[in-house]
Design a protein around this motif. Sequence first.
Motif, PDB file in Angstrom:
ATOM      1  N   ARG A 173       0.893  -1.237  -0.014  1.00  0.00           N
ATOM      2  CA  ARG A 173       0.115   0.152   0.023  1.00  0.00           C
ATOM      3  C   ARG A 173       0.767   1.162  -0.147  1.00  0.00           C
ATOM      4  O   ARG A 173       0.632   2.340  -0.892  1.00  0.00           O
ATOM      5  CB  ARG A 173      -1.055  -0.108   1.202  1.00  0.00           C
TER       6      ARG A 173
ATOM      7  N   GLU B 133      -4.486  -9.069  -4.441  1.00  0.00           N
ATOM      8  CA  GLU B 133      -5.818  -8.720  -4.301  1.00  0.00           C
ATOM      9  C   GLU B 133      -5.771  -7.430  -3.383  1.00  0.00           C
ATOM     10  O   GLU B 133      -6.425  -6.354  -3.841  1.00  0.00           O
ATOM     11  CB  GLU B 133      -6.964  -9.518  -3.499  1.00  0.00           C
TER      12      GLU B 133
ATOM     13  N   LEU C  56      -4.316  -4.709  -5.968  1.00  0.00           N
ATOM     14  CA  LEU C  56      -5.289  -3.991  -7.000  1.00  0.00           C
ATOM     15  C   LEU C  56      -6.333  -3.363  -6.495  1.00  0.00           C
ATOM     16  O   LEU C  56      -6.780  -2.309  -6.963  1.00  0.00           O
ATOM     17  CB  LEU C  56      -6.017  -5.300  -7.582  1.00  0.00           C
ATOM     18  N   ALA C  57      -6.879  -3.758  -5.092  1.00  0.00           N
ATOM     19  CA  ALA C  57      -7.886  -2.872  -4.499  1.00  0.00           C
ATOM     20  C   ALA C  57      -7.243  -1.611  -3.802  1.00  0.00           C
ATOM     21  O   ALA C  57      -8.194  -0.606  -4.257  1.00  0.00           O
ATOM     22  CB  ALA C  57      -8.408  -3.663  -3.236  1.00  0.00           C
ATOM     23  N   HIS C  58      -6.198  -1.339  -3.643  1.00  0.00           N
ATOM     24  CA  HIS C  58      -5.751  -0.282  -3.125  1.00  0.00           C
ATOM     25  C   HIS C  58      -5.422   0.702  -4.200  1.00  0.00           C
ATOM     26  O   HIS C  58      -5.943   2.149  -3.974  1.00  0.00           O
ATOM     27  CB  HIS C  58      -4.601  -0.541  -2.102  1.00  0.00           C
TER      28      HIS C  58
ATOM     29  N   ALA D 221      -7.026   0.674  -7.100  1.00  0.00           N
ATOM     30  CA  ALA D 221      -8.217   0.991  -7.776  1.00  0.00           C
ATOM     31  C   ALA D 221      -8.887   2.295  -6.896  1.00  0.00           C
ATOM     32  O   ALA D 221      -9.501   3.126  -7.234  1.00  0.00           O
ATOM     33  CB  ALA D 221      -9.086  -0.241  -7.942  1.00  0.00           C
ATOM     34  N   GLY D 222      -8.996   1.907  -5.506  1.00  0.00           N
ATOM     35  CA  GLY D 222      -9.290   2.952  -4.489  1.00  0.00           C
ATOM     36  C   GLY D 222      -8.607   4.341  -4.704  1.00  0.00           C
ATOM     37  O   GLY D 222      -9.310   5.168  -4.306  1.00  0.00           O
TER      38      GLY D 222
ATOM     39  N   GLU E 190      -6.086   3.190 -13.055  1.00  0.00           N
ATOM     40  CA  GLU E 190      -6.666   1.911 -13.899  1.00  0.00           C
ATOM     41  C   GLU E 190      -5.428   0.904 -13.276  1.00  0.00           C
ATOM     42  O   GLU E 190      -4.370   1.081 -13.359  1.00  0.00           O
ATOM     43  CB  GLU E 190      -6.403   2.412 -15.370  1.00  0.00           C
ATOM     44  N   THR E 191      -6.058  -0.236 -13.472  1.00  0.00           N
ATOM     45  CA  THR E 191      -5.147  -1.302 -13.326  1.00  0.00           C
ATOM     46  C   THR E 191      -5.340  -2.361 -14.435  1.00  0.00           C
ATOM     47  O   THR E 191      -6.177  -2.848 -14.932  1.00  0.00           O
ATOM     48  CB  THR E 191      -5.868  -2.185 -11.946  1.00  0.00           C
TER      49      THR E 191
ATOM     50  N   ASP F  94     -13.425  -6.968  -9.200  1.00  0.00           N
ATOM     51  CA  ASP F  94     -14.053  -5.810  -9.163  1.00  0.00           C
ATOM     52  C   ASP F  94     -13.022  -4.531  -8.999  1.00  0.00           C
ATOM     53  O   ASP F  94     -13.095  -3.329  -9.103  1.00  0.00           O
ATOM     54  CB  ASP F  94     -14.439  -5.650  -7.708  1.00  0.00           C
ATOM     55  N   HIS F  95     -11.500  -5.254  -9.296  1.00  0.00           N
ATOM     56  CA  HIS F  95     -10.472  -4.114  -9.066  1.00  0.00           C
ATOM     57  C   HIS F  95      -9.660  -4.089 -10.228  1.00  0.00           C
ATOM     58  O   HIS F  95      -8.486  -3.260 -10.438  1.00  0.00           O
ATOM     59  CB  HIS F  95      -9.559  -4.549  -7.930  1.00  0.00           C
TER      60      HIS F  95
ATOM     61  N   THR G 124      -9.131  -3.303 -14.364  1.00  0.00           N
ATOM     62  CA  THR G 124      -9.533  -2.463 -15.496  1.00  0.00           C
ATOM     63  C   THR G 124      -9.519  -3.279 -16.862  1.00  0.00           C
ATOM     64  O   THR G 124     -10.378  -3.396 -17.676  1.00  0.00           O
ATOM     65  CB  THR G 124      -8.772  -1.103 -15.533  1.00  0.00           C
TER      66      THR G 124
END
Length: 298
Positions: A42, A73, A76-78, A80-81, A85-86, A104-105, A107
């Motif tokens: 992070r 995971e 990716l989530a961090h 995207a938050g 774009e990922t 969900d995370h 692109t």
Amino acid sequence: MHLVLNTDCNAWDRPNAPGSPGVCRFCYRERNRVSTDPDTVRRVIDLVRAESAARRIVFTGGDPVMPYDNHLEVALAHAAGLGFETNLHTNGLLLADRYPGLRDHVTLYSLAVDGPDAATADWFRGSGYFDRFTANVDMLVADGRRLAFNTFTTGESVRRLPELAELIRGVAARTEVEYWLISQYRPIGRANPRKAEIYGYEPAAFTAAVDAVRDTVPGVAVFAQPTRAHDDPYPFRAWILADGTVTADLGSVAAPRNAVLGSMLSEGLEPLIRRAFALRDAPDEAAPPDPGRAPAPS
């Protein structure tokens, strides 16, 4: 910006297809895991957000979708938050297993395919690869995901680019396909004469073959990455490892590995990128010393 979560790849353990020289013999990655933890990942992504104009992070390896917790995971989530774009750059062999936690995370899913059928694609990446690739495409298309493709070539397989273009055009009729990256062998890192014999052929022939299929996949950006001579530099690329180490592909195919610039967690990202450009502009100067860690990916 490329974020390397690990440099392992599950394809290396796959059985060879008949007549294959060995799974992914074109690979130039060095095999070492990146030791990190969720908080560090992070922090790394936070610094990319704060100290660069990057809008997309490419999650890569090796293969980032490995059968152990490399904090994919979380990363990716961090990202995207934070509004990135990922791009998940993967061979897809284990994608279905981890897809529920990723979908969900992400692109863009960038999948590897080196031929229009199992005989060709499996020759590069192992028995059963093309069937898994096809299943992944069907899964992602059914879920409305955005795709991209990357392809390695030999002097033989490059002749089948028109058929592979037809396959990609068919996928693009079903969902958005952003780009197709087509590459020759890259003679760095783990280069050897046997690889050069298998994958090496005239760059002019490669470029002509790619140019011939560009207009056959409308709406898809087609990029060519030809083999370079030792004195013909590659485009500059910087890589961030998930432990905060920053490396740079300074352009020389003669280099055994990337230059290790330092840790962005202690020095910041921007100063290290500036150092990379300075090294590229002054190639006779020594690269920063490797601080005792395992080699970075090339």
